[in-house]
Design an enzyme around this catalytic site. Sequence first.
Site, PDB file in Angstrom:
ATOM      1  N   GLY A  31      -0.095  -3.607  11.078  1.00 39.07           N
ATOM      2  CA  GLY A  31       1.134  -4.117  10.461  1.00 39.07           C
ATOM      3  C   GLY A  31       1.561  -3.298   9.254  1.00 39.07           C
ATOM      4  O   GLY A  31       1.134  -2.159   9.084  1.00 39.07           O
ATOM      5  N   HIS A  37       4.779   4.357  12.330  1.00 40.51           N
ATOM      6  CA  HIS A  37       4.450   3.446  13.434  1.00 40.51           C
ATOM      7  C   HIS A  37       5.590   3.416  14.460  1.00 40.51           C
ATOM      8  O   HIS A  37       5.363   3.349  15.671  1.00 40.51           O
ATOM      9  CB  HIS A  37       4.270   2.019  12.915  1.00 40.51           C
ATOM     10  N   LYS A 149      -2.567  11.213  12.053  1.00 42.54           N
ATOM     11  CA  LYS A 149      -2.969  11.147  10.646  1.00 42.54           C
ATOM     12  C   LYS A 149      -4.408  10.647  10.557  1.00 42.54           C
ATOM     13  O   LYS A 149      -5.193  11.100   9.740  1.00 42.54           O
ATOM     14  CB  LYS A 149      -2.050  10.247   9.825  1.00 42.54           C
ATOM     15  N   ARG A 187      -0.672   2.294   3.107  1.00 41.87           N
ATOM     16  CA  ARG A 187      -1.278   2.270   1.771  1.00 41.87           C
ATOM     17  C   ARG A 187      -0.418   2.998   0.736  1.00 41.87           C
ATOM     18  O   ARG A 187      -0.689   2.861  -0.466  1.00 41.87           O
ATOM     19  CB  ARG A 187      -2.688   2.858   1.813  1.00 41.87           C
TER      20      ARG A 187
END
Length: 294
Positions: A31, A37, A149, A187
């Site tokens: 999420g 994404h 990544k 993050r």
Amino acid sequence: MVVVQDIAGVRDLCSAARADGKRVAVVPTMGALHEGHLVLVDRARSKGQFVVVTIFVNPTQFGPGEDLSRYPRDLEGDVAKLEQRGVDLVFTPNVGDMYPNGHATTVHVSGLTEHLCGAQRPSHFDGVALIVAKLLNIVGPSTAVFGRKDYQQLRVIRRMVRDLDMPIEVLGVPTVRDADGLAKSSRNAYLGPKERERALAISRGLTAAHYAFGSGERRVDELLGAVEAFVKVSADAIDYVTAADPETLEPLPRHAICSERLLLAVAARFAGTRLIDNTVIGEDSPPLARESRR
Ligand code: PAF
């Protein structure tokens, strides 16, 4: 688009899609979705007629003292983004269903998990492998899509899928970056403007190594030095700056001469936020189109 929390419901919908002749493609996520994404979702759409996104902040891949409790969560925002992107099914299981009382099975991929992040986060990839195996078993996709990544994660999942004879294509999608080179990550939301600026050192360092390689440099020491010259002055702490074999992830000694492909991987901390990034020189495009000395 439907949002489903229970495992049986997801199994039924995915079986029905397959029975309809549709290929199922899945994007597993935790999420806090960003453009990186959504690019995975687009790749999934190019591979399947029934696209599933899973959203689950998986507790078993967080170590003690890591950011499980404060990991960014935004289910409403995520669902809106996925709806816009034309996803068919969003699976949002709860912890109790994914980890019922008495669960006792582990999935451990040896070798690949010992290096890089695995050296510092010893149980992390066991948690990733377990949850991904469970999600793939529930959804039954033809294709599963992951970002490069998390290069080590991608390799671990590929190995698990191969070793467990899962009939699934694992697709790795190039890292999506902000215009200034910062790799997209959930993050990044933790970073203040100053830390974000300092964090650009990672992509700048990786870019410098690309250009050195492009000019013929093959000494691992020099290529690592090119990355370190940026990261050492900007990061608050460095977990690793490593040159490794892109297949086995075995670190190369500094005195080695690299061949045509080399993985350069970085994990570094900026005011407590741990960021990772990597590039495979000889294969990937440089993170930035031009070398920046700033
Ligand atoms: O990359 C992630 O977001 C997670 O590690 C994954 C693959 C969804 C497993 O929890």
